[in-house]
Scaffold this motif. Structure first.
Motif, PDB file in Angstrom:
ATOM      1  N   ALA A 172     -11.005  13.501   8.177  1.00 23.84           N
ATOM      2  CA  ALA A 172     -11.943  14.615   8.179  1.00 23.84           C
ATOM      3  C   ALA A 172     -11.365  15.794   8.958  1.00 23.84           C
ATOM      4  CB  ALA A 172     -13.276  14.184   8.793  1.00 23.84           C
ATOM      5  N   GLY A 173     -11.859  16.974   8.647  1.00 24.04           N
ATOM      6  CA  GLY A 173     -11.464  18.161   9.384  1.00 24.04           C
ATOM      7  C   GLY A 173     -10.558  19.077   8.594  1.00 24.04           C
ATOM      8  N   MET A 174     -10.411  20.291   9.095  1.00 25.85           N
ATOM      9  CA  MET A 174      -9.655  21.322   8.398  1.00 25.85           C
ATOM     10  C   MET A 174      -8.205  20.912   8.166  1.00 25.85           C
ATOM     11  SD  MET A 174      -9.163  25.313   9.554  1.00 25.85           S
ATOM     12  CE  MET A 174      -8.369  24.825  11.092  1.00 25.85           C
ATOM     13  N   PHE A 175      -7.584  20.255   9.154  1.00 25.37           N
ATOM     14  CA  PHE A 175      -6.175  19.912   9.032  1.00 25.37           C
ATOM     15  C   PHE A 175      -5.933  18.728   8.081  1.00 25.37           C
ATOM     16  CE2 PHE A 175      -6.439  21.998  13.209  1.00 25.37           C
ATOM     17  CZ  PHE A 175      -5.531  23.018  13.000  1.00 25.37           C
ATOM     18  N   ALA A 176      -6.995  17.978   7.789  1.00 26.46           N
ATOM     19  CA  ALA A 176      -6.858  16.853   6.865  1.00 26.46           C
ATOM     20  C   ALA A 176      -6.949  17.305   5.414  1.00 26.46           C
ATOM     21  CB  ALA A 176      -7.940  15.815   7.143  1.00 26.46           C
ATOM     22  N   ARG A 177      -7.524  18.475   5.192  1.00 27.72           N
ATOM     23  CA  ARG A 177      -7.717  18.945   3.830  1.00 27.72           C
ATOM     24  C   ARG A 177      -6.418  19.493   3.256  1.00 27.72           C
ATOM     25  NH1 ARG A 177     -12.557  22.425   6.076  1.00 27.72           N
ATOM     26  NH2 ARG A 177     -13.879  20.711   6.828  1.00 27.72           N
ATOM     27  N   GLY A 178      -6.337  19.470   1.936  1.00 29.35           N
ATOM     28  CA  GLY A 178      -5.166  20.019   1.276  1.00 29.35           C
ATOM     29  C   GLY A 178      -4.557  19.060   0.291  1.00 29.35           C
ATOM     30  N   SER A 179      -3.316  19.340  -0.083  1.00 29.21           N
ATOM     31  CA  SER A 179      -2.616  18.596  -1.121  1.00 29.21           C
ATOM     32  C   SER A 179      -1.832  17.434  -0.530  1.00 29.21           C
ATOM     33  CB  SER A 179      -1.666  19.544  -1.858  1.00 29.21           C
ATOM     34  OG  SER A 179      -0.891  18.848  -2.810  1.00 29.21           O
ATOM     35  N   TYR A 180      -1.868  16.294  -1.230  1.00 30.61           N
ATOM     36  CA  TYR A 180      -1.126  15.092  -0.848  1.00 30.61           C
ATOM     37  C   TYR A 180      -0.312  14.629  -2.050  1.00 30.61           C
ATOM     38  CZ  TYR A 180      -4.148  14.597   3.279  1.00 30.61           C
ATOM     39  OH  TYR A 180      -4.807  14.800   4.469  1.00 30.61           O
ATOM     40  N   SER A 181       0.883  14.117  -1.795  1.00 30.20           N
ATOM     41  CA  SER A 181       1.667  13.464  -2.841  1.00 30.20           C
ATOM     42  C   SER A 181       1.684  11.968  -2.568  1.00 30.20           C
ATOM     43  CB  SER A 181       3.098  14.012  -2.886  1.00 30.20           C
ATOM     44  OG  SER A 181       3.767  13.774  -1.659  1.00 30.20           O
ATOM     45  N   ALA A 182       1.817  11.167  -3.610  1.00 31.59           N
ATOM     46  CA  ALA A 182       1.741   9.713  -3.440  1.00 31.59           C
ATOM     47  C   ALA A 182       2.576   9.022  -4.509  1.00 31.59           C
ATOM     48  CB  ALA A 182       0.290   9.233  -3.508  1.00 31.59           C
ATOM     49  N   LYS A 183       2.930   7.777  -4.230  1.00 32.27           N
ATOM     50  CA  LYS A 183       3.629   6.945  -5.213  1.00 32.27           C
ATOM     51  C   LYS A 183       3.003   5.564  -5.228  1.00 32.27           C
ATOM     52  CE  LYS A 183       7.974   5.430  -4.800  1.00 32.27           C
ATOM     53  NZ  LYS A 183       9.460   5.424  -4.853  1.00 32.27           N
ATOM     54  N   LEU A 184       2.598   5.137  -6.408  1.00 33.88           N
ATOM     55  CA  LEU A 184       1.966   3.837  -6.606  1.00 33.88           C
ATOM     56  C   LEU A 184       2.951   2.924  -7.318  1.00 33.88           C
ATOM     57  CD1 LEU A 184      -0.683   2.097  -6.573  1.00 33.88           C
ATOM     58  CD2 LEU A 184      -1.197   3.099  -8.805  1.00 33.88           C
ATOM     59  N   LYS A 185       3.042   1.675  -6.850  1.00 37.42           N
ATOM     60  CA  LYS A 185       4.018   0.748  -7.421  1.00 37.42           C
ATOM     61  C   LYS A 185       3.430  -0.654  -7.471  1.00 37.42           C
ATOM     62  CE  LYS A 185       8.886  -0.553  -6.673  1.00 37.42           C
ATOM     63  NZ  LYS A 185      10.063  -0.323  -5.796  1.00 37.42           N
ATOM     64  N   PHE A 186       3.581  -1.328  -8.613  1.00 34.98           N
ATOM     65  CA  PHE A 186       3.201  -2.732  -8.785  1.00 34.98           C
ATOM     66  C   PHE A 186       4.476  -3.529  -9.020  1.00 34.98           C
ATOM     67  CE2 PHE A 186      -0.927  -0.980  -9.271  1.00 34.98           C
ATOM     68  CZ  PHE A 186      -1.851  -1.997  -9.130  1.00 34.98           C
ATOM     69  N   VAL A 187       4.688  -4.593  -8.249  1.00 38.35           N
ATOM     70  CA  VAL A 187       5.925  -5.378  -8.331  1.00 38.35           C
ATOM     71  C   VAL A 187       5.605  -6.837  -8.036  1.00 38.35           C
ATOM     72  CG1 VAL A 187       6.487  -4.959  -5.898  1.00 38.35           C
ATOM     73  CG2 VAL A 187       8.333  -5.455  -7.509  1.00 38.35           C
ATOM     74  N   ASP A 188       6.429  -7.781  -8.531  1.00 37.65           N
ATOM     75  CA  ASP A 188       6.183  -9.191  -8.266  1.00 37.65           C
ATOM     76  C   ASP A 188       7.238  -9.761  -7.320  1.00 37.65           C
ATOM     77  OD1 ASP A 188       8.462  -9.712  -9.752  1.00 37.65           O
ATOM     78  OD2 ASP A 188       7.396 -10.488 -11.505  1.00 37.65           O
ATOM     79  N   ASP A 189       7.150 -11.069  -7.071  1.00 36.84           N
ATOM     80  CA  ASP A 189       8.066 -11.734  -6.142  1.00 36.84           C
ATOM     81  C   ASP A 189       9.518 -11.660  -6.584  1.00 36.84           C
ATOM     82  OD1 ASP A 189       6.437 -12.474  -4.093  1.00 36.84           O
ATOM     83  OD2 ASP A 189       6.077 -14.523  -4.799  1.00 36.84           O
ATOM     84  N   ASP A 190       9.755 -11.545  -7.890  1.00 36.96           N
ATOM     85  CA  ASP A 190      11.114 -11.460  -8.411  1.00 36.96           C
ATOM     86  C   ASP A 190      11.669 -10.049  -8.346  1.00 36.96           C
ATOM     87  OD1 ASP A 190      11.206 -14.185  -9.040  1.00 36.96           O
ATOM     88  OD2 ASP A 190      10.202 -13.846 -10.952  1.00 36.96           O
ATOM     89  N   GLY A 191      10.853  -9.114  -7.871  1.00 33.57           N
ATOM     90  CA  GLY A 191      11.299  -7.730  -7.797  1.00 33.57           C
ATOM     91  C   GLY A 191      11.117  -6.952  -9.085  1.00 33.57           C
ATOM     92  N   LYS A 192      10.446  -7.548 -10.083  1.00 28.63           N
ATOM     93  CA  LYS A 192      10.210  -6.841 -11.335  1.00 28.63           C
ATOM     94  C   LYS A 192       9.106  -5.805 -11.144  1.00 28.63           C
ATOM     95  CE  LYS A 192       9.061  -7.369 -16.222  1.00 28.63           C
ATOM     96  NZ  LYS A 192       8.744  -8.285 -17.331  1.00 28.63           N
TER      97      LYS A 192
END
Length: 211
Positions: A172-192
């Motif tokens: 919360a708050g003025m400094f928390a607002r704005g643009s964020y970049s993110a990366k989502l990743k799904f992987v298994d035990d074999d690294g696939k």
């Protein structure tokens, strides 16, 4: 199905790229070396006269339609959608891959609001072991969150699995607002890797009127 086994958050500064690459290298070094995968249909034929093993396989596989299993050894996971749930808003269902708005954002959240994520995914061909997802978030080039969640081991089935994350609160708050970049990743035990997707989202003072 093993649910909610591992959750880890880090709040760090510095270059966002180097730490993540080092973490992925370490995970690769720790990966367990398993034997070659065998098609699930073939696995079911092995030791079929062993009653205790047969019961164990039935318990593991649940409602799998064994008559429609293919000959593919590699499991496949398709992440269908992400739903954002908040007590203050109707559920927002986002198909994957995300479709950005005219500002390039996949979604927007209100600062100081309570929310949670829910994923739907389908497993096919074979059993997927140790499925997990990571979601790393940066603001102005500084990594502010690195979330890791172990989802578990899943057998193939026609109906999608649903995973509901824990409830969280946006900063919360003025400094928390704005643009964020993110990366989502799904992987298994074999690294696939089944899904690796970069996206942008926004934290705002108020909920967008279009959501």
């Amino acid at each position: 199905m093993d649910d909610h086994k591992e959750k880890e958050k880090e709040h760090t500064g510095g270059n966002p790229d180097v730490p993540e690459e080092e973490e992925e290298d370490e995970e690769a070094k720790r990966a367990v070396l398993l034997g070659p995968q065998v098609p699930l249909k073939e696995q079911l034929e092995l030791d079929k006269d062993d009653e205790s093993l047969r019961r164990w396989k039935e318990q593991l596989l649940g409602q799998v339609d064994t008559q429609n299993l293919g000959e593919t050894a590699e499991p496949e996971v398709k992440v269908l959608n992400l739903t954002i749930l908040s007590p203050d808003r109707p559920d927002l269902v986002l198909p994957i891959p995300f479709v950005a708005d005219d500002k390039g954002y996949a979604f927007a959240l209100k600062d100081g609001s309570t929310y949670s994520f829910r994923f739907e995914f389908i497993v096919s061909n074979n059993i997927v072991s140790g499925l997990k997802y990571t979601n790393t978030v940066w603001k102005t080039g500084v990594r502010v969150e690195n979330q890791k969640m172990m989802l578990g081991t899943f057998s193939p089935q026609a109906e999608p699995y649903t995973y509901a994350g824990e409830e969280e609160t946006t900063p919360a708050g003025m400094f928390a607002r704005g643009s964020y970049s993110a990366k989502l990743k799904f992987v298994d035990d074999d690294g696939k890797v089944y899904l690796e997707m970069s996206y942008y989202f926004e934290i705002r003072k108020d909920w967008p009127t279009f959501q």
